[in-house]
Design a protein around this motif. Sequence first.
Motif, PDB file in Angstrom:
ATOM      1  N   LEU A  32     -34.140  55.134  -6.081  1.00  0.00           N
ATOM      2  CA  LEU A  32     -35.440  54.917  -5.871  1.00  0.00           C
ATOM      3  C   LEU A  32     -36.306  54.025  -6.624  1.00  0.00           C
ATOM      4  O   LEU A  32     -37.204  53.309  -6.185  1.00  0.00           O
ATOM      5  N   ALA A  33     -36.332  54.156  -7.984  1.00  0.00           N
ATOM      6  CA  ALA A  33     -37.118  53.267  -8.677  1.00  0.00           C
ATOM      7  C   ALA A  33     -36.704  51.903  -8.639  1.00  0.00           C
ATOM      8  O   ALA A  33     -37.509  50.952  -8.996  1.00  0.00           O
ATOM      9  N   THR A  34     -35.312  51.482  -8.516  1.00  0.00           N
ATOM     10  CA  THR A  34     -34.926  49.984  -8.858  1.00  0.00           C
ATOM     11  C   THR A  34     -34.586  49.401  -7.474  1.00  0.00           C
ATOM     12  O   THR A  34     -34.552  48.220  -7.416  1.00  0.00           O
ATOM     13  N   VAL A  35     -34.576  50.188  -6.356  1.00  0.00           N
ATOM     14  CA  VAL A  35     -34.260  49.597  -4.867  1.00  0.00           C
ATOM     15  C   VAL A  35     -35.165  49.760  -3.880  1.00  0.00           C
ATOM     16  O   VAL A  35     -35.881  49.098  -3.379  1.00  0.00           O
ATOM     17  N   ILE A  36     -35.422  51.259  -3.638  1.00  0.00           N
ATOM     18  CA  ILE A  36     -36.198  51.610  -2.435  1.00  0.00           C
ATOM     19  C   ILE A  36     -37.631  51.166  -2.658  1.00  0.00           C
ATOM     20  O   ILE A  36     -38.219  50.547  -1.801  1.00  0.00           O
ATOM     21  N   ILE A  37     -38.196  51.585  -3.675  1.00  0.00           N
ATOM     22  CA  ILE A  37     -39.582  51.383  -3.818  1.00  0.00           C
ATOM     23  C   ILE A  37     -40.153  49.815  -3.958  1.00  0.00           C
ATOM     24  O   ILE A  37     -40.925  49.316  -3.309  1.00  0.00           O
TER      25      ILE A  37
END
Length: 114
Positions: A32-37
């Motif tokens: 979530l922190a490195t790709v999705i957001i």
Amino acid sequence: MVLTIEAFAYWFLRFKIKNKRWVRLHVWLLLLATVIIPAVITGILFYGSQNLGLQDYTLLKIRLNITEFYRYWILIIAGHGFFILTLSKYFAARKEIIPAHSSTEILDEFAAEE
């Protein structure tokens, strides 16, 4: 570097960890922190560059950069917290398996009966 070390730790412990709930939480938080957001923010910025004026786009970009910074570090720290919990739970369970009194003498149990 840290993510590489964590990947190797999970690789070596993948069959030994019984409850993988914290492992999944760690992986999802890092994803979530490195790709999705960042992908969502890139989409918002692309949309903003096409549909907002220069001043509004600049304000949007500043706000998103500030919130992305804090969101990123909060998710990274939370994810690594679950990594530490996973390792501590693994090593705590491993210590329970080792007997409390391990002796090098094979016949100690028979000597105590006399």
